[in-house]
Scaffold this motif. Structure first.
Motif, PDB file in Angstrom:
ATOM      1  N   LEU A   7       0.838  -1.205   0.000  1.00  0.00           N
ATOM      2  CA  LEU A   7       0.000   0.000   0.000  1.00  0.00           C
ATOM      3  C   LEU A   7       0.870   1.252   0.000  1.00  0.00           C
ATOM      4  O   LEU A   7       1.887   1.283   0.686  1.00  0.00           O
ATOM      5  CB  LEU A   7      -0.872   0.027   1.252  1.00  0.00           C
ATOM      6  N   PRO A   8       0.463   2.278  -0.742  1.00  0.00           N
ATOM      7  CA  PRO A   8       1.179   3.551  -0.629  1.00  0.00           C
ATOM      8  C   PRO A   8       1.091   4.051   0.814  1.00  0.00           C
ATOM      9  O   PRO A   8       0.049   3.901   1.451  1.00  0.00           O
ATOM     10  CB  PRO A   8       0.404   4.484  -1.554  1.00  0.00           C
ATOM     11  N   GLU A   9       2.186   4.636   1.303  1.00  0.00           N
ATOM     12  CA  GLU A   9       2.213   5.076   2.695  1.00  0.00           C
ATOM     13  C   GLU A   9       1.112   6.103   2.955  1.00  0.00           C
ATOM     14  O   GLU A   9       0.493   6.119   4.015  1.00  0.00           O
ATOM     15  CB  GLU A   9       3.577   5.686   3.042  1.00  0.00           C
ATOM     16  N   SER A  37       3.874   7.679  -5.988  1.00  0.00           N
ATOM     17  CA  SER A  37       3.153   8.555  -6.909  1.00  0.00           C
ATOM     18  C   SER A  37       1.825   9.017  -6.318  1.00  0.00           C
ATOM     19  O   SER A  37       1.231   9.961  -6.822  1.00  0.00           O
ATOM     20  CB  SER A  37       2.916   7.848  -8.231  1.00  0.00           C
ATOM     21  N   ALA A  38       1.366   8.363  -5.253  1.00  0.00           N
ATOM     22  CA  ALA A  38       0.078   8.752  -4.667  1.00  0.00           C
ATOM     23  C   ALA A  38       0.072  10.202  -4.207  1.00  0.00           C
ATOM     24  O   ALA A  38      -0.985  10.815  -4.118  1.00  0.00           O
ATOM     25  CB  ALA A  38      -0.261   7.840  -3.491  1.00  0.00           C
ATOM     26  N   LEU A  76      -4.837   7.786  -9.315  1.00  0.00           N
ATOM     27  CA  LEU A  76      -5.727   6.877  -8.585  1.00  0.00           C
ATOM     28  C   LEU A  76      -6.081   7.454  -7.209  1.00  0.00           C
ATOM     29  O   LEU A  76      -7.238   7.457  -6.787  1.00  0.00           O
ATOM     30  CB  LEU A  76      -5.036   5.512  -8.441  1.00  0.00           C
ATOM     31  N   MET A  77      -5.066   7.984  -6.526  1.00  0.00           N
ATOM     32  CA  MET A  77      -5.306   8.559  -5.202  1.00  0.00           C
ATOM     33  C   MET A  77      -6.153   9.832  -5.315  1.00  0.00           C
ATOM     34  O   MET A  77      -7.025  10.080  -4.488  1.00  0.00           O
ATOM     35  CB  MET A  77      -3.947   8.883  -4.568  1.00  0.00           C
ATOM     36  N   GLY A  78      -5.889  10.634  -6.349  1.00  0.00           N
ATOM     37  CA  GLY A  78      -6.639  11.877  -6.544  1.00  0.00           C
ATOM     38  C   GLY A  78      -8.111  11.597  -6.774  1.00  0.00           C
ATOM     39  O   GLY A  78      -8.981  12.261  -6.201  1.00  0.00           O
ATOM     40  N   GLU A  79      -8.398  10.604  -7.607  1.00  0.00           N
ATOM     41  CA  GLU A  79      -9.794  10.237  -7.866  1.00  0.00           C
ATOM     42  C   GLU A  79     -10.446   9.720  -6.578  1.00  0.00           C
ATOM     43  O   GLU A  79     -11.607   9.982  -6.312  1.00  0.00           O
ATOM     44  CB  GLU A  79      -9.878   9.168  -8.957  1.00  0.00           C
ATOM     45  N   TRP A 109     -11.364   0.735  -1.901  1.00  0.00           N
ATOM     46  CA  TRP A 109     -11.199   0.376  -3.311  1.00  0.00           C
ATOM     47  C   TRP A 109      -9.806   0.750  -3.795  1.00  0.00           C
ATOM     48  O   TRP A 109      -9.155  -0.002  -4.515  1.00  0.00           O
ATOM     49  CB  TRP A 109     -12.266   1.060  -4.179  1.00  0.00           C
ATOM     50  N   ALA A 110      -9.344   1.929  -3.378  1.00  0.00           N
ATOM     51  CA  ALA A 110      -8.000   2.356  -3.781  1.00  0.00           C
ATOM     52  C   ALA A 110      -6.967   1.361  -3.268  1.00  0.00           C
ATOM     53  O   ALA A 110      -6.040   0.978  -3.990  1.00  0.00           O
ATOM     54  CB  ALA A 110      -7.708   3.749  -3.246  1.00  0.00           C
ATOM     55  N   ALA A 111      -7.151   0.902  -2.024  1.00  0.00           N
ATOM     56  CA  ALA A 111      -6.198  -0.045  -1.449  1.00  0.00           C
ATOM     57  C   ALA A 111      -6.176  -1.321  -2.271  1.00  0.00           C
ATOM     58  O   ALA A 111      -5.103  -1.872  -2.565  1.00  0.00           O
ATOM     59  CB  ALA A 111      -6.586  -0.348  -0.002  1.00  0.00           C
TER      60      ALA A 111
END
Lengths: 257, 258, 276
Positions: A89-91, C217-218, C228-231, C247-249
């Motif tokens: 997972l991204p931090e 990149s998040a 993806l994180m922005g959405e 869902w992002a996870a």
């Protein structure tokens, strides 16, 4: 008395602080007109967050490393799932999941148990937990490979001397483990120090948040974000000096060849 | 600039367990943002000022409770309320259907329309979807204004910022071509030294579905007692002149609306 | 039959020890149970709060965000790989000036948080619009997407330079000497002997670097890029529904795991001649 000493010794805004070198009307002055004292407190928050996370992450990482070497398959699998999730997972996302999710989850759990207690997870705690989860996942891998580097004969020798398993672990294995794992853990510490910057996104007043506010208010974004980068660099340099000394200390009994 | 002292205290690693939240309270914790001048601003010396803050203080005085302010990022302000970080939100939050599914609102305490601001050298002359097609339009995320832009100005290239400060930086540097926000907020900024880069393009027609009925005070669903107390207090300060006094301190017009 | 077998007749092996419930077994099963319960709860939560209207409204956004994330990572990793070559050469060079420059570059980008670098480039350079306009770079730095690409490229180049340098340094000196003894020119030695061996060593760290970039990149969501994180943040800000983050996870875990497995296959294939 102690407080006075601490104020005097504060490296940024103390009597001998670096920011004191700037004239009192400059942007970096420590006082009501400048941003020096804000940034100094940001440094304090960043360093305390990283220092608070370290023991948590190390302990969990050590437990995970033990689990990964267990003869018990289910324990190994459970530990591997943990590592896969928190290394994948991204931090930033982990941080959001902990900050929003844990709060909602705990609240639901409490109200399901019929309690009207409100529970609050603040940004510092959320950061500590999220970064601790990530740190433990990575550090368990470092520790596992350090465990592999210790020959089986060391355990056998301990057993042959009639030592208990816990004593063997404490007196024979861990001292060697620390020495072998130190470079890897040192790297993880550097990564942790940098990752604390993400906590600024959920509102903790760390270095990046404080410089960010200063940048927005003064419109001197380049200078303040540049300063933030410089502070992180200085912290990294100080860390590598400290790590170097710890490595020397840990290796003091090593046989010289 | 001594905000940090209490921020540090607040950020100590605590798992605070407070019993009973807002029921038999003497203290009401008010969540606000502190980055939305002239409504709520976190000053450099750590105090909160602005229209929302003055109104909140007047309401608390009317309700004979003690107000304690907690600042939160805008994105996290509704989750923060639901999670019990504070008991009410007084932060210029518009009463909308979307939000009503999450929280309960008092009656409005002011109502102003959205507007669009552009750089001085902008060639834009009108604020229609057609005219703004392909234009980089900044807005603060999770606001009625960003929702307005998504719904009513779909051809614009919408950029969402965490606070108003960031879009101000970006429009000043020319990275975006226009911003959408509350007309009062924009006017205040344009009149200041900071806003010298830009001018007001147009005030927009409010849409009751998107913009709601104005700004209200949000409380957790079911906290009817607290909500009604706030409602009574809003009426009271409207009647006894306190509201007018605060209004005149900040604005030339009556922001309560009709 | 030998003597020994007469004296000690062969016996079947002792029966396997009955697997008892040792402490580690209990803990292991407990944690596994927690994971299973967690994933079932996650699944039920996602199914239970399934809302076809939200899916229609935000689903396509997630896919486009995913695509933006992948684009950003792929382009910046490739550009970073190109940029890392001169930096790695600088780090290995005996020229003091060149070496010091490369060292400072690498130290800066590895020693500071990516998010601070991104802010420095995005907001910091925004301050110098006039100067950038005169040199014609403003159209590039005006766009948050390009700023992110620029920051990521510089950042990953520093990490990749160290990977490259470490890998080249790991090739034993004997390989150079052997090639020299065969009279091979230096560039042929590098291309045909050193580089292939170095790449084998570098394969795993490169894989890790790509994974780190995907995760890192998040943060572009903070400078208004809809990755993806922005959405996810956009969807969360409108619905305040926690499943947006879940869902992002799921998406991030899927990409990272897919990449990790791909890399494992690649590594097995490329190093199969080293296996006995």
């Amino acid at each position: 008395m102690l407080q006075a000493l601490m104020t005097w010794l504060d490296p940024l805004c103390g009597t001998l602080g670096i920011f004191r070198l700037f004239p009192s009307d400059s942007l970096l002055a420590c006082g009501d007109t400048g941003w020096g004292d804000e940034i100094a407190s940001g440094v304090f928050v960043t360093v305390s967050l990283a220092l608070a996370t370290l023991p948590l992450g190390l302990f969990a990482g050590f437990m995970l490393a033990l689990a990964k070497q267990s003869k018990e398959k289910s324990l190994r699998l459970a530990a591997d799932i943990y590592t896969t999730i928190f290394r994948g997972l991204p931090e930033l996302l982990t941080l959001f999941l902990v900050y929003y999710g844990a709060q909602i989850g705990l609240q639901n759990l409490l109200s399901a148990m019929g309690s009207s207690t409100t529970i609050e997870i603040n940004a510092f705690l959320a950061g500590m937990v999220a970064l601790g989860l990530v740190f433990s996942a990575y550090s368990s891998e470092v520790l596992v490979s350090a465990f592999h580097a210790i020959p089986n004969g060391q355990y056998e020798a301990g057993a042959a001397l009639g030592l208990r398993r816990s004593t063997t672990m404490r007196r024979i294995i861990i001292p060697q483990l620390v020495r072998i794992a130190l470079p890897g853990l040192g790297n993880l510490w550097m990564i942790l120090l940098k990752e604390t910057a993400l906590v600024s996104v959920i509102g903790l007043a760390d270095i990046l948040r404080q410089t960010g506010i200063a940048a927005r208010v003064t419109r001197e974004a380049f200078m303040f974000f540049g300063l933030a980068c410089l502070i992180y660099l200085v912290l990294a340099m100080l860390s590598s000096i400290v790590i170097h000394y710890i490595e020397r200390w840990a290796g003091r009994d090593e046989a010289r060849t | 600039m001594r905000i940090q002292k209490f921020m540090l205290a607040a950020s100590a690693a605590t798992l605070a367990l407070t019993m009973g939240a807002a029921s038999a309270q003497e203290v009401v914790r008010i969540g606000t943002e502190g980055a939305y001048p002239p409504f709520n601003v976190l000053e450099a010396d750590g105090t909160l000022t602005g229209f929302d803050i003055d109104i909140a203080n007047a309401l608390c005085e009317e309700m004979e409770v003690q107000c304690e302010f907690v600042t939160s990022d805008w994105d996290g302000i509704i989750p923060g309320l639901l999670a019990g970080r504070f008991d009410a939100i007084i932060a210029s939050m518009s009463i909308t259907e979307e939000r009503k599914q999450q929280v309960d609102f008092t009656e409005k305490y002011y109502n102003t329309p959205p507007a669009i601001a552009v750089p001085n050298d902008s060639e834009l002359t009108e604020a229609t979807d057609e005219a703004l097609s392909g234009i980089a339009l900044g807005a603060q995320s999770s606001t009625t204004h960003s929702n307005y832009a998504e719904e009513k100005l779909p051809s614009a290239d919408l950029r969402l910022y965490p606070t108003a400060d960031e879009y101000k930086l970006d429009i000043a540097s020319g990275r975006i071509d226009a911003v959408i926000d509350d007309v009062i907020v924009l006017s205040e900024w344009l009149d200041s030294e900071d806003g010298a880069c830009c001018k007001l393009l147009d005030t927009l027609e409010t849409d009751p579905v998107i913009n709601g009925e104005g700004a209200g005070i949000a409380v957790r669903p079911g906290e009817d007692e607290l909500r009604e107390k706030f409602n009574a207090a809003i009426l009271a300060i409207r009647e006894n002149g306190t509201y007018q006094e605060i209004n005149d301190k900040y604005f030339d017009v009556d922001v309560y609306g009709s | 039959m030998s003597v020994i077998q007469r004296v000690l007749p062969p016996e079947p092996p002792p029966p396997a020890l009955a697997a008892g419930w040792s402490a580690s077994r209990i803990i292991g099963h407990l944690f596994l149970a927690i994971w299973i319960a967690g994933s079932v709860a996650l699944f039920l939560f996602l199914v239970g709060s399934y809302d076809s209207q939200k899916m229609i409204q935000y689903g396509p956004g997630y896919l486009s965000g995913l695509w933006i994330t992948l684009q950003l990572v792929i382009i910046s990793v490739v550009l970073g790989a190109i940029l890392s070559v001169p930096v790695a050469l600088g780090r290995m060079s005996t020229n003091k000036v060149f070496g010091a420059l490369a060292y400072v570059y690498v130290y800066f980008f590895r020693g500071t948080p990516l998010i601070a670098q991104l802010f420095l480039i995005y907001y910091g350079l925004g301050q110098f619009r006039g100067a950038l306009e005169t040199v014609g770079l403003w159209t590039f730095f005006r766009e948050p997407w390009y700023c992110a690409l620029f920051a990521f490229t510089l950042n990953t180049a520093a990490y990749q330079a160290e990977i490259l340098r470490g890998a080249i340094a790991s090739v034993p000196v004997g390989q150079h000497e052997g090639a020299a003894a065969l009279g091979l020119p230096r560039n042929v030695t590098f291309r045909k002997i050193i580089l292939p061996q170095a790449m084998m060593v570098a394969l795993r760290p490169y894989g890790n670097e790509i994974i780190l970039m995907i995760k890192g990149s998040a943060i572009v969501s903070i400078i208004t890029v809809f990755d993806l994180m922005g959405e996810t943040r956009r969807a969360f800000s409108r619905t305040f529904d926690f499943q947006t983050y879940l869902w992002a996870a799921v998406f991030y875990l899927l990409i990272v795991e897919a990449l990790r497995n791909l890399w494992a296959v690649l590594e097995r294939r490329l190093t199969r001649h080293l296996k006995r």
